[in-house]
Scaffold this motif. Structure first.
Motif, PDB file in Angstrom:
ATOM      1  N   GLY A   1     -13.825  -4.099   6.307  1.00  0.00           N
ATOM      2  CA  GLY A   1     -14.276  -5.048   7.323  1.00  0.00           C
ATOM      3  C   GLY A   1     -13.292  -6.199   7.418  1.00  0.00           C
ATOM      4  N   PRO A   2     -13.764  -7.413   7.184  1.00  0.00           N
ATOM      5  CA  PRO A   2     -12.868  -8.554   7.360  1.00  0.00           C
ATOM      6  C   PRO A   2     -12.011  -8.834   6.134  1.00  0.00           C
ATOM      7  CG  PRO A   2     -15.076  -9.315   6.883  1.00  0.00           C
ATOM      8  CD  PRO A   2     -15.141  -7.824   6.882  1.00  0.00           C
ATOM      9  N   THR A   3     -12.265  -8.140   5.034  1.00  0.00           N
ATOM     10  CA  THR A   3     -11.453  -8.460   3.852  1.00  0.00           C
ATOM     11  C   THR A   3     -10.340  -7.457   3.650  1.00  0.00           C
ATOM     12  OG1 THR A   3     -12.304  -7.340   1.873  1.00  0.00           O
ATOM     13  CG2 THR A   3     -13.731  -8.991   2.859  1.00  0.00           C
ATOM     14  N   ILE A   4      -9.265  -7.990   3.128  1.00  0.00           N
ATOM     15  CA  ILE A   4      -8.052  -7.203   2.921  1.00  0.00           C
ATOM     16  C   ILE A   4      -7.707  -7.205   1.441  1.00  0.00           C
ATOM     17  CG2 ILE A   4      -5.568  -7.154   3.368  1.00  0.00           C
ATOM     18  CD1 ILE A   4      -6.240  -7.060   6.059  1.00  0.00           C
ATOM     19  N   GLU A   5      -7.350  -6.048   0.936  1.00  0.00           N
ATOM     20  CA  GLU A   5      -6.866  -5.986  -0.439  1.00  0.00           C
ATOM     21  C   GLU A   5      -5.441  -5.466  -0.421  1.00  0.00           C
ATOM     22  OE1 GLU A   5      -9.054  -3.408  -3.043  1.00  0.00           O
ATOM     23  OE2 GLU A   5      -7.491  -3.480  -4.586  1.00  0.00           O
ATOM     24  N   ILE A   6      -4.573  -6.209  -1.050  1.00  0.00           N
ATOM     25  CA  ILE A   6      -3.197  -5.730  -1.158  1.00  0.00           C
ATOM     26  C   ILE A   6      -3.110  -4.844  -2.391  1.00  0.00           C
ATOM     27  CG2 ILE A   6      -0.796  -6.394  -1.478  1.00  0.00           C
ATOM     28  CD1 ILE A   6      -1.380  -8.939   0.033  1.00  0.00           C
ATOM     29  N   VAL A   7      -2.898  -3.551  -2.156  1.00  0.00           N
ATOM     30  CA  VAL A   7      -2.908  -2.592  -3.246  1.00  0.00           C
ATOM     31  C   VAL A   7      -1.530  -2.501  -3.877  1.00  0.00           C
ATOM     32  CG1 VAL A   7      -3.316  -0.191  -3.882  1.00  0.00           C
ATOM     33  CG2 VAL A   7      -4.684  -1.267  -2.074  1.00  0.00           C
ATOM     34  N   ASP A   8      -0.520  -2.369  -3.034  1.00  0.00           N
ATOM     35  CA  ASP A   8       0.841  -2.196  -3.532  1.00  0.00           C
ATOM     36  C   ASP A   8       1.694  -3.392  -3.115  1.00  0.00           C
ATOM     37  OD1 ASP A   8       3.353  -1.359  -4.283  1.00  0.00           O
ATOM     38  OD2 ASP A   8       3.052   0.708  -3.617  1.00  0.00           O
ATOM     39  N   MET A   9       1.605  -4.433  -3.943  1.00  0.00           N
ATOM     40  CA  MET A   9       2.285  -5.692  -3.622  1.00  0.00           C
ATOM     41  C   MET A   9       3.789  -5.505  -3.477  1.00  0.00           C
ATOM     42  SD  MET A   9       1.811  -8.942  -3.075  1.00  0.00           S
ATOM     43  CE  MET A   9       0.282  -9.617  -3.741  1.00  0.00           C
ATOM     44  N   GLU A  10       4.367  -4.709  -4.392  1.00  0.00           N
ATOM     45  CA  GLU A  10       5.825  -4.550  -4.348  1.00  0.00           C
ATOM     46  C   GLU A  10       6.301  -3.904  -3.054  1.00  0.00           C
ATOM     47  OE1 GLU A  10       6.084  -2.639  -8.163  1.00  0.00           O
ATOM     48  OE2 GLU A  10       5.170  -4.553  -8.776  1.00  0.00           O
ATOM     49  N   ARG A  11       5.532  -2.904  -2.623  1.00  0.00           N
ATOM     50  CA  ARG A  11       5.942  -2.213  -1.404  1.00  0.00           C
ATOM     51  C   ARG A  11       5.808  -3.152  -0.207  1.00  0.00           C
ATOM     52  NH1 ARG A  11       4.694   3.286   0.846  1.00  0.00           N
ATOM     53  NH2 ARG A  11       2.787   3.471  -0.366  1.00  0.00           N
ATOM     54  N   LEU A  12       4.753  -3.962  -0.217  1.00  0.00           N
ATOM     55  CA  LEU A  12       4.563  -4.910   0.879  1.00  0.00           C
ATOM     56  C   LEU A  12       5.700  -5.932   0.903  1.00  0.00           C
ATOM     57  CD1 LEU A  12       2.529  -5.431   3.136  1.00  0.00           C
ATOM     58  CD2 LEU A  12       1.395  -7.086   1.659  1.00  0.00           C
ATOM     59  N   GLU A  13       6.107  -6.344  -0.303  1.00  0.00           N
ATOM     60  CA  GLU A  13       7.223  -7.304  -0.376  1.00  0.00           C
ATOM     61  C   GLU A  13       8.510  -6.668   0.116  1.00  0.00           C
ATOM     62  OE1 GLU A  13       6.875  -8.421  -4.459  1.00  0.00           O
ATOM     63  OE2 GLU A  13       5.646 -10.188  -4.021  1.00  0.00           O
ATOM     64  N   ARG A  14       8.680  -5.400  -0.212  1.00  0.00           N
ATOM     65  CA  ARG A  14       9.889  -4.724   0.244  1.00  0.00           C
ATOM     66  C   ARG A  14       9.899  -4.634   1.771  1.00  0.00           C
ATOM     67  NH1 ARG A  14       9.800   0.523  -2.020  1.00  0.00           N
ATOM     68  NH2 ARG A  14       8.718  -0.490  -3.750  1.00  0.00           N
ATOM     69  N   ILE A  15       8.749  -4.314   2.340  1.00  0.00           N
ATOM     70  CA  ILE A  15       8.661  -4.243   3.799  1.00  0.00           C
ATOM     71  C   ILE A  15       8.954  -5.600   4.422  1.00  0.00           C
ATOM     72  CG2 ILE A  15       7.065  -3.938   5.734  1.00  0.00           C
ATOM     73  CD1 ILE A  15       5.684  -1.767   4.038  1.00  0.00           C
ATOM     74  N   SER A  16       8.420  -6.631   3.795  1.00  0.00           N
ATOM     75  CA  SER A  16       8.667  -7.974   4.321  1.00  0.00           C
ATOM     76  C   SER A  16      10.152  -8.336   4.230  1.00  0.00           C
ATOM     77  CB  SER A  16       7.831  -9.000   3.533  1.00  0.00           C
ATOM     78  OG  SER A  16       8.221 -10.310   3.864  1.00  0.00           O
ATOM     79  N   ASP A  17      10.801  -7.941   3.136  1.00  0.00           N
ATOM     80  CA  ASP A  17      12.221  -8.267   2.959  1.00  0.00           C
ATOM     81  C   ASP A  17      13.126  -7.445   3.854  1.00  0.00           C
ATOM     82  OD1 ASP A  17      11.594 -10.142   1.109  1.00  0.00           O
ATOM     83  OD2 ASP A  17      11.983  -8.885  -0.629  1.00  0.00           O
ATOM     84  N   LEU A  18      12.781  -6.187   4.020  1.00  0.00           N
ATOM     85  CA  LEU A  18      13.642  -5.303   4.815  1.00  0.00           C
ATOM     86  C   LEU A  18      13.389  -5.428   6.309  1.00  0.00           C
ATOM     87  CD1 LEU A  18      13.606  -2.031   2.703  1.00  0.00           C
ATOM     88  CD2 LEU A  18      15.366  -3.790   2.811  1.00  0.00           C
ATOM     89  N   SER A  19      12.649  -6.413   6.683  1.00  0.00           N
ATOM     90  CA  SER A  19      12.355  -6.693   8.075  1.00  0.00           C
ATOM     91  C   SER A  19      11.449  -5.649   8.711  1.00  0.00           C
ATOM     92  CB  SER A  19      13.640  -6.771   8.882  1.00  0.00           C
ATOM     93  OG  SER A  19      13.398  -7.452  10.064  1.00  0.00           O
TER      94      SER A  19
END
Lengths: 206, 206
Positions: A188-206
């Motif tokens: 629903g309205p809540t989000i859980e970040i399961v794979d923080m490293e992968r999310l960070e990589r996506i954020s870094d790699l644009s």
DNA sequence: ATCAAGGCGTGATAATTATCATAACGAGAC
DNA sequence: GTCTCGTTATGATAATTATCACGCCTTGAT
């Protein structure tokens, strides 16, 4: 005389989630900061769309842009969560600043830090694409706002779109893609970040 | 004691077109404003690209972001035209600001106005697409910087791209398209806006 | 209860923008 | 001079993003 002590003798106001605190075009009479809650600063752009400028946390100034240089607000402020603001008369603040250099430089430093933050975040968002932007804002909510891996999104998909400058559909789609890839979970309205490293990589790699 | 008088007893430096005035990472020791010329403020983003934050005109402060709140510059400044800067010792300015509230609020007002301008321009650019962005920046050079319909572009196509967040090829292509449509003329480095109204319409219609 | 409105979600398609390739040209290095 | 290198320029193609269309669900109003 510092902000805290000044605030103690000044007016507090409470706002329910969704209530508007400042309306674009209002004349600036008070100097306001956020005592508790979460708000968004935004601007109406052409074609009745809105652009979110930033989010403000407790102890952040809500009076940022235009204050000290304009007569009317050129942005609006609305509560994303139940919030309490603390306001002082702007003329009093100005007088105090004129009389007391330390007070003035204190405010100056705080406002500058806030506007710098806005500009740097804009640049960060600008250099990313859809996926990177979504990753960036999820990390922002997780690390800066809630300091948790699981949190309830205080903004709608539309508001995320208004902040990162994309369409709602693409925001929704991208969140779904991240969910399908097992990087986040959506309850629903809540989000859980399961794979923080992968999310960070996506954020870094644009 | 105002900026002008303070400047008179402080150090001036001249820079040739292309020279770097401030390097990202330099420690902030001076408070600097532009006396003549034209400079760009920019930031190195990941992948050795650069992002232009804004342009500064004579009497604009070059010390904006991070000053008063950081120890090191988080942006660089380079001269786009031959320029002269005027610098004062930052500690002196801080002391003066602490002692003299009016001086402090004066600086505060000026810095705020500049950072507000940056944020509002970012929002303007963000809500436009390629054509609208190009139109917007051409109008900016024409109206704000040179106050003429014909002017020599002080920036390369690449720098325009770095400001509006698009690729060089698309900037070049769009300028060519505007030329083919008879809206502008391009003589080497100089641009003439032939059909101002049409350009404004393009800028407004995104 | 029912209706309208708005948020969420997904797919198909169109529009926009980026990427890659190539070439002409000028400025500066040697 | 001649050789890079960077800028301007253009085309073809791929990638990204927006738009439109639809359906589901929840909330608030009547």
């Amino acid at each position: 005389m510092d902000i805290e002590s000044m605030c103690s003798r000044k007016s507090e106001k409470s706002y329910k989630k969704g209530e508007t605190i400042i309306q674009e075009g209002d004349s600036i009479k008070e100097f306001t900061y956020l005592k508790s809650g979460l708000v968004k600063l935004y601007r109406k752009s052409s074609g009745d769309r809105e652009q979110i400028i930033c989010f403000a946390l407790p102890l952040d100034f809500v009076s940022l842009l235009s204050i000290f240089s304009e007569e009317k607000y050129n942005y609006s402020v609305t509560a994303l969560l139940d919030s309490v603001t603390c306001s002082m008369d702007l003329n009093e603040v100005k007088m105090l600043a004129n009389q007391n250099g330390r007070f003035a430089t204190g405010i100056m430093q705080k406002i500058n830090r806030a506007t710098d933050r806005i500009i740097l975040d804009f640049l960060e968002v600008k250099q990313r694409r859809l996926f990177g932007r979504i990753a960036y804002i999820l990390l922002y909510f997780s690390k800066v706002i809630f300091k948790q891996q699981t949190f309830e999104l205080p903004v709608s998909r539309k508001e995320i779109a208004e902040y990162i400058g994309m369409t709602v559909e693409n925001v929704i789609r991208t969140l779904s893609d991240l969910r399908k890839d097992g990087i986040i979970k959506i309850y629903g309205p809540t989000i859980e970040i399961v794979d923080m490293e992968r999310l960070e990589r996506i954020s870094d790699l644009s």
